[in-house]
Design a protein around this motif. Structure first.
Motif, short mmCIF file in Angstrom:
data_model
loop_
_atom_site.label_atom_id
_atom_site.label_comp_id
_atom_site.label_asym_id
_atom_site.label_seq_id
_atom_site.Cartn_x
_atom_site.Cartn_y
_atom_site.Cartn_z
N ASP A 1 0.83 -1.22 0.00
CA ASP A 1 0.00 0.00 0.00
C ASP A 1 0.87 1.27 0.00
O ASP A 1 0.55 2.25 -0.71
CB ASP A 1 -0.92 0.00 1.22
N ALA A 2 1.97 1.23 0.77
CA ALA A 2 2.85 2.40 0.81
C ALA A 2 3.50 2.65 -0.54
O ALA A 2 3.64 3.79 -0.98
CB ALA A 2 3.91 2.21 1.89
N LEU A 3 3.91 1.55 -1.20
CA LEU A 3 4.52 1.70 -2.52
C LEU A 3 3.51 2.18 -3.56
O LEU A 3 3.86 2.93 -4.49
CB LEU A 3 5.15 0.37 -2.96
N LEU A 4 2.26 1.76 -3.42
CA LEU A 4 1.24 2.21 -4.35
C LEU A 4 1.04 3.72 -4.26
O LEU A 4 0.81 4.39 -5.28
CB LEU A 4 -0.10 1.51 -4.07
N GLU B 1 2.47 4.77 -8.45
CA GLU B 1 1.47 3.80 -8.80
C GLU B 1 1.87 2.98 -10.03
O GLU B 1 1.66 1.78 -10.05
CB GLU B 1 0.15 4.52 -9.04
N ALA B 2 2.42 3.56 -10.98
CA ALA B 2 2.73 2.86 -12.22
C ALA B 2 3.83 1.82 -12.01
O ALA B 2 3.70 0.66 -12.41
CB ALA B 2 3.14 3.85 -13.29
N ASP B 3 4.95 2.24 -11.41
CA ASP B 3 6.07 1.31 -11.20
C ASP B 3 5.82 0.35 -10.05
O ASP B 3 6.37 -0.74 -10.01
CB ASP B 3 7.35 2.09 -10.92
N SER B 4 5.01 0.80 -9.13
CA SER B 4 4.85 -0.01 -7.92
C SER B 4 3.91 -1.19 -8.10
O SER B 4 3.99 -2.16 -7.35
CB SER B 4 4.38 0.87 -6.76
N LYS B 5 3.03 -1.14 -9.09
CA LYS B 5 2.13 -2.28 -9.28
C LYS B 5 2.91 -3.55 -9.55
O LYS B 5 2.62 -4.61 -8.97
CB LYS B 5 1.15 -2.00 -10.42
N ALA B 6 3.86 -3.46 -10.41
CA ALA B 6 4.67 -4.65 -10.73
C ALA B 6 5.47 -5.09 -9.51
O ALA B 6 5.59 -6.29 -9.21
CB ALA B 6 5.59 -4.35 -11.90
#
Length: 190
Positions: free
Chosen positions: A118-121, A125-130
């Protein structure tokens, strides 16, 4: 002449018996066995009977002592088997607690992974989904691996404990059967 009394001839031997106070009755000799008189044979028989009773009692005491020793050994083996069973139960409970702890740790790790995701999202958002998917898979794989490792470890130890307990129990049952057969043979001989 048919009714006539038989004629008695007086002999010198009959005269001697009458004079010796036997009243004319014949004398007989005492029976003997191995040159011993009857009262001596009875005395020797009683002595042999008493010796057999004395030494026979000692043999019974020896046999009873041996059987008591076997009984004590069997009781000790049974006590040891009970102790081994208690130890196996304690190990099983310990590993059940470890499995429960591993599940709690797995849940905690999953919660932590979700918070990190959740923190990375929120950051990117774009890079963190992967990256979130990757970390999620890694965490689940770690959890699954940790669970498998814990379960395998518990199973291996439980199998080892059960195998050792089984070996001892089988050895004891074999000894007990052999002891029972020996005891039955000795008792039947008595």
């Amino acid at each position: 002449m048919a009714n006539a009394a038989p004629e008695v001839f007086a002999t010198e031997a009959a005269q001697v018996l009458v004079e010796d106070g036997h009243g004319g009755a014949g004398t007989h000799s005492e029976p003997e066995l191995w040159g011993l008189a009857p009262f001596q044979i009875v005395s020797l028989s009683m002595l042999v009977l008493l010796l057999i009773a004395l030494f026979g009692a000692k043999v019974h005491k020896t046999i009873a002592g041996g059987l008591d020793g076997k009984i004590a050994a069997i009781k000790d083996q049974l006590d040891e088997a009970k102790q081994l069973r208690a130890e196996a139960e304690a190990l099983r409970q310990e590993y059940a607690a470890k499995i429960a702890g591993a599940e709690k740790d797995a849940e905690a790790m999953l919660v932590n992974a979700r918070h990190e995701a959740d923190a990375l999202l929120e950051k990117a958002e774009a890079d963190s989904k992967a990256m979130v998917e990757r970390r999620k898979r890694m965490a689940e794989d770690k959890i699954a691996a940790a669970e498998r490792e814990a379960v395998d470890d518990v199973r291996n130890r439980a199998v080892n404990a059960a195998t050792n307990a089984s070996r001892k129990l089988i050895a004891e049952k074999h000894d007990a059967a052999a002891d029972k057969a020996l005891a039955d043979t000795v008792i039947a001989g008595i």
